[in-house]
Scaffold this active site. Structure first.
Site, mmCIF file in Angstrom:
data_model
loop_
_atom_site.group_PDB
_atom_site.id
_atom_site.type_symbol
_atom_site.label_atom_id
_atom_site.label_comp_id
_atom_site.label_asym_id
_atom_site.label_seq_id
_atom_site.Cartn_x
_atom_site.Cartn_y
_atom_site.Cartn_z
ATOM 1 N N HIS A 160 0.835 -1.204 0.000
ATOM 2 C CA HIS A 160 0.000 0.000 0.000
ATOM 3 C C HIS A 160 0.876 1.263 0.000
ATOM 4 C CE1 HIS A 160 -2.176 3.124 2.437
ATOM 5 N NE2 HIS A 160 -3.060 2.904 1.499
ATOM 6 N N GLU B 182 2.170 1.859 -3.402
ATOM 7 C CA GLU B 182 1.111 2.426 -4.249
ATOM 8 C C GLU B 182 1.075 3.957 -4.100
ATOM 9 O OE1 GLU B 182 -2.943 3.913 -3.383
ATOM 10 O OE2 GLU B 182 -2.982 1.810 -2.765
ATOM 11 N N HIS B 183 1.135 4.435 -2.841
ATOM 12 C CA HIS B 183 1.129 5.887 -2.622
ATOM 13 C C HIS B 183 2.331 6.544 -3.297
ATOM 14 C CE1 HIS B 183 -1.753 7.205 0.698
ATOM 15 N NE2 HIS B 183 -2.128 5.976 0.413
ATOM 16 N N GLU C 182 -4.303 7.928 7.419
ATOM 17 C CA GLU C 182 -5.218 6.964 6.785
ATOM 18 C C GLU C 182 -5.453 5.792 7.754
ATOM 19 O OE1 GLU C 182 -3.840 5.583 2.966
ATOM 20 O OE2 GLU C 182 -5.705 4.513 2.539
#
Lengths: 422, 421
Positions: A67, A70-71, A142
């Site tokens: 993840h 991905e950012h 997040e």
């Protein structure tokens, strides 16, 4: 180039094993204004321990790194991908799930320009100590956001209760502590391992030109050698890890997830079981069932209740979720009902109704640009095609569903509850 | 512009519109009633679509009704209530596969229109009230929905913020009302709300799909003639008054992450300029709030601005650590100052235009998109196609956007944060 057709829906799409190593799926849809494109890799939060032919040993990376990657992939040394998409007006995003990461855009104009942006930035990683450190605060928030989300927590607590070793039990974004261990070298290692085009899929649906799309792919996809990727999926006991897990959070009514653990499947067998168990659970516990209507009328369940199959690489389970003042009672009633149906038998007419409903939903799914593109990507990553579900559903028999219930270990379940804080 | 929708009055205060587009495999028929948000009536109204959408006098059990919908290729009758500006919208809709795809040649539009009309005009009743059993069940649904609002902290914070921002106005009333009011619902009070809805609330029927919807308007005309419409309610939507001094509210709850909502207001009449301002300021991933507050300052995962145009309210939402609340608030206000000072480029304006164009040109790809677009345009009393609306946003000058920015004032600040130890 393979043309895949389906006589029931009278539609077709193209599947291309591109010379670069990537698999390309193209589903032009006449009459639509928008196009939806995904560039995905078979790399998700469950892929924590891996090696390639170029590595001596397996490496285990911090939780949440897929993840995090991905950012970070959105940035290069000059600008970020959002700046490029701003010029075209496209709506761009990305997501990481348990078994895949995908970068996407939807647009109603400048499709080819957008495709160039997508294929460009996903193939050009640029990580520095500074840019990696900057993301800690953003992803940290997040994670904090999800910590306050009872619907999210009840699901992950259920996975943690069901699974002892499989990394599906870890949060996709990781933890504040685990992401603190991520640095640029680890990100490059993960990128070089999983963002090899042999491990990647491009899926496009809607309003676009096939020939021009393939020209852009030929021009921009950088040929990759298959480097023998191996991912370790830990041996997982067949029985659930914990029977019951409770957490307190700000909410009004207790939330619950009840998970039944099954052995993992793969490919078409997984998809067949996915459909058969979805039909079975809808039949036994769904909103047309005696069980649901009885529980609704008694006030033990409300209309937030649903039941579905949750599966991917290395895991398969059935999860019932909802809100109830007494989740333990809901579980005991479900176990009682499933046992009764196992002993007394299912209703064939109701089975046909549910099968038709499932069929109708799958056909209607082909009506939506976004769902066609997403479904093509997910199915390809799982080794099946977008029409397989329609065929499996049409061919599912009452015997299949009865056999699935016979096979199911009704007591192999975990109950996760989020209770309101005092 | 009525020809776009073929919108016409088929009964007193009831308008019928339809759009046929062959790209869809499914059809959507929505029946929407509007009334002013009012804390005394909102909750009795909320239960009405719940009671109407799950069965009717001809198919009087939930199980039977669900079975029928499943057999009709996963058709859906849905009931919902929502707040639209100062109004409560009570919606009953049918979403179903078009006749062309029905395996056994069922006349789907005819069947689903009849079903929807039965739900709307022939509910399960008992002695001039709703059935006591169903009322109890749906009362629990309403109470549960009100209680569950707290589960989604972001939307909970937004709803609470609106209570302060639009204090004293209909738009401040919570979409579902309160749990206390919901507990007072009776079969009689719910039925009274239903009669008021069906007889006197203005109503829009909007059909979108590949069907030509022939015969549908006639069926609704006949159904509403039997209802006997009278004393149609007037509904108005007004700009929200701007407070002399910004009001600050802090609410404490057991949460890990604080939520910050800033309510800005403007009475600027140049709506296209205001929309472009919102896009450049906080409406996209190239906007100032995303670029500065999230990307540069790493304060949050999300920070964005949304515009409630008919109310003249712009809401900025973010989720931050408690110790960063003030810092984030200052950053959000500073970025608006940047807009007021003209610190944005022509390129920013063209990016905003492209963003609007991309969104508007995609509206027609879903029946829900088309239906929502025209429902909103009807409320705006400005029925235009997305293409026609788009032309207004192209070529707005920087000066107009600066003028719009200068009209924006901070009205309220709402913070949801953890309980002090």
């Amino acid at each position: 180039m393979e043309k895949i057709t389906n006589s029931r829906v009278k539609e077709e799409y193209l599947r291309i094993k591109h010379k670069s190593g990537a698999t390309i799926l193209l589903y032009p849809m006449k009459g639509y204004s928008t196009a939806y494109a995904l560039f995905g890799t078979k790399y998700g939060s469950v892929d924590t321990t891996f090696k390639t032919d170029e590595d001596d040993d397996f490496v285990t990376v911090p939780e949440g790194i897929a993840h995090y990657l991905e950012h970070k992939l959105f940035e290069n040394d000059e600008c970020d991908a959002f700046d490029l998409y701003a010029k075209t007006g496209a709506n761009a995003n990305a997501y990481t799930s348990f078994d895949k990461t995908a970068y996407l855009f939807s647009c109603s104009q400048k499709f080819e320009e957008n495709l160039r942006i997508l294929l460009g930035f996903v193939q050009e990683p640029y990580f520095t100590d500074e840019t990696v450190a900057k993301e800690q605060g953003i992803i940290g928030q997040e994670i904090r956001m999800y910590e306050d989300d009872p619907g999210w927590r009840v699901f992950f607590n259920c996975l943690q209760a069901m699974y002892e070793k499989n990394p599906v039990r870890i949060d996709i974004a990781g933890t504040i502590e685990s992401i603190a261990k991520i640095d640029k070298d680890l990100l490059y290692r993960c990128y070089n391992t999983f963002y090899n085009l042999n491990n990647m899929v491009i899926a496009i649906a809607g309003n676009f030109d096939v020939d021009k799309t393939l020209e852009i792919c030929d021009e921009l996809l950088k040929p990759s050698e298959d480097h023998g990727l191996q991912v370790i999926v830990p041996d997982e006991p067949i029985t659930v890890h914990e029977k019951r897990k409770v957490q307190k959070l700000s909410c009004a009514i207790p939330l619950f997830n009840i998970g039944w653990k099954f052995p993992a499947y793969s490919g078409k067998e997984q998809y067949r079981n996915f459909i058969v168990y979805n039909i079975l659970m809808e039949l036994c516990l769904g909103n047309t069932s005696d069980f649901y209507n009885r529980m609704y009328e008694s006030g033990l369940l409300n209309d937030s209740f649903s039941v579905s199959v949750f599966c991917g690489r290395g895991y398969f389970s059935v999860i019932a979720e909802g809100e109830s003042v007494d989740p333990d009672k809901v579980l005991s009633e479900m176990v009682k009902e499933l046992s009764r149906l196992k002993a007394d038998g299912l209703d064939e007419e109701e089975f046909i109704t549910i099968r038709n409903k499932t069929y109708g939903e799958l056909v209607a799914g082909l009506n939506n640009v976004e769902s066609v593109a997403n479904s093509m990507l997910s199915q390809e990553i799982n080794g099946v095609g977008i029409y397989d579900g329609i065929e499996i559903t049409a061919n599912t028999t009452f015997e299949d569903v009865k056999a699935a219930l016979d096979y199911m270990d009704i007591d192999n379940n975990s109950l996760s509850i989020i209770e309101p804080v005092d | 512009m009525n020809e776009i929708l073929n919108r016409r009055e088929i009964a007193e205060g009831v308008h019928f519109s339809s759009i046929t587009d062959n790209r869809y495999k499914k059809n959507l028929i929505s029946v929407i009633f509007y009334t002013e948000m009012n804390e005394n009536t909102v909750t009795d109204n909320v239960i009405v679509p719940e009671l109407l959408s799950k069965c009717n006098a001809k198919i009087p059990t939930y199980k039977e009704f669900n079975n029928k919908m499943s057999r009709l290729y996963a058709s859906v009758v849905n009931g919902s209530s929502s707040r639209q500006y100062d109004l409560q919208a009570l919606r009953l809709s049918a979403f179903y596969l078009d006749d062309a795809y029905a395996l056994s040649g069922e006349k789907m539009t005819e069947i689903m229109t009849d079903t929807l009309i039965d739900c709307l005009t022939d509910p399960v009743t008992d002695n001039g009230a709703f059935s006591a059993k169903f009322t109890e069940l749906e009362k629990k649904t309403v109470i549960d929905n009100i209680a569950a609002a707290i589960n989604d902290k972001r939307s909970y914070a937004t709803d609470r913020a609106m209570q302060t921002i639009c204090s004293g106005e209909p738009a401040s009333v919570s979409a579902y009302g309160t749990e206390e009011k919901a507990r007072e619902i009776t079969p009689e009070s719910a039925y009274k709300a239903y009669r008021r809805m069906i007889e006197s609330m203005p109503c829009e029927i909007i059909c979108v799909g590949s069907s030509d919807f022939s015969g549908v308007a006639e069926k609704f005309t006949e159904a509403f003639a039997k209802v006997g419409r009278h004393d149609i309610e007037a509904t108005t939507i007004g700009l929200s008054a701007i407070k002399d001094t910004p009001k600050e509210v802090v609410e404490r709850l057991s949460v890990n992450q604080s939520k910050l909502v800033l309510g800005f207001k403007s009475h600027c009449e140049d709506l296209p300029a205001l929309v472009l301002l919102q896009k450049i300021y906080g409406g996209t991933t190239s906007a100032k709030l995303f670029k500065v507050v999230r990307e540069k300052m790493s304060l949050c995962y999300y920070c964005s601005a949304g515009l409630n145009d008919l109310k003249g309210v712009m809401l900025v939402n973010s989720g931050v650590e408690n110790e960063n609340i003030e810092k984030t608030k200052t950053a959000v206000i500073d970025q608006l100052e940047e807009m007021k000072n003209g610190n944005f480029t022509d390129e920013d304006i063209s990016f905003a235009e492209m963003n609007i164009k991309n969104a508007y040109m995609g509206v027609a790809d879903s029946a829900f998109g088309v239906s929502s677009w025209y429902a909103d345009r009807i409320l705006k009393n400005d029925i235009v196609t997305p293409e026609q609306a788009l032309s207004r946003y192209l070529g707005v000058s920087k000066e107009r956007i600066i003028a719009a920015a200068k009209s924006v004032m901070l009205d309220s600040v709402y913070v949801l944060t953890g309980i002090e130890e």
